[in-house]
Enzyme design. Sequence first.
Site, short mmCIF file in Angstrom:
data_model
loop_
_atom_site.label_atom_id
_atom_site.label_comp_id
_atom_site.label_asym_id
_atom_site.label_seq_id
_atom_site.Cartn_x
_atom_site.Cartn_y
_atom_site.Cartn_z
N ASP A 113 -14.79 42.03 -37.80
CA ASP A 113 -15.51 43.20 -38.32
C ASP A 113 -16.47 42.73 -39.43
OD1 ASP A 113 -15.56 46.34 -38.47
OD2 ASP A 113 -15.14 45.74 -40.53
N HIS A 311 -11.27 47.86 -31.18
CA HIS A 311 -11.93 47.16 -32.28
C HIS A 311 -11.01 46.22 -33.06
CE1 HIS A 311 -14.91 46.48 -35.38
NE2 HIS A 311 -14.03 46.85 -36.31
#
Length: 334
Positions: A113, A311
């Site tokens: 991320d 994610h």
Amino acid sequence: MSQQSTQQATWQPTEVTHRLVPSPTGRIHLVEQGTGPLVLLVHGFPESWYSWRHQLPVLAAAGYRAVAIDVRGYGRSSKPGGTDAYRMLDLVADNAAVVHALGEQSAVIVGHDWGAAIAANSALIRPDVFRAVGLLSIPYAPRGGPRPSELFQQMGGEEEFYVSYFQEPGRAEAEIEPDVRGWLAGFYAALSADTMPAPGAPAPHFVSRGGTLRERFPAGRLPAWLSESDLDVYAGEFERTGLSGPLNRYRNMDRDWEDLAAFDGAPITQPSLFIGGSQDASTTWLADAIKAYPVTLPGLTASHILDGCGHWIQQEQPTEVNRLLTDWLAALPV
């Protein structure tokens, strides 16, 4: 492509060492396990060193010194007060300081991320320190194009893109901090493959005018990778520290665009790895960045998209991510 695996490594917190090391802003908290070549692990938002709990023992067992940090503004690391103290150049300097504080001259850096962007820029700006870079979830896209705030405003259209929503100091904090645990549970669920909103439902990355992000989060069920005790760890940290430090990373994107002008369009030439999730919006939004890897990551040795993965890649599919990481590390030049 890889089939989804729900198997998780057994987490034994007593096997790791916590340490505080000096950094340009004060101190960086890190957790380390194992001995051997240094692998620095950098988390994203809203996470902590704990996001690498499944990687630390596996990397240690494979013969590496695995070190997961709390990024500046998170956990037990220093939290400078100024919004502009969270620009990319500062975070790169923190990473280099950690390597040297550990008595090492170089390291492989792996990020997820925001940590992927921090890792990429660390490799770009300090190739003398970071000899290889692994990117999880967020592809490398060189600096360039319009000012980020203008781009994100265009992405919002009639609504507001979450990055724009995060820009005003105090605004997102007012949504999150009254119920940190509940907000985190919803945010993690919104971006996890097994709990994300169904296709066609309002996207959780956007905010209706006058609304909040939380209005679009799924409720009532944690993703399979996140136990109640895991959520307690994350919530406990953010309840103690608040969210301003982590959110300030988003508030420096225009400053980064200015600071990194000398690196416009620059490739990362060290050996690199990318792992993305097939159900992660980042993989779709940044598909062009992935296609550009022959130019932007000429040292890329492997690129993987994990089937059925959202994610939170190293927590959703830890067994597969660990396999890909250790195989890649083993093939790197010494």
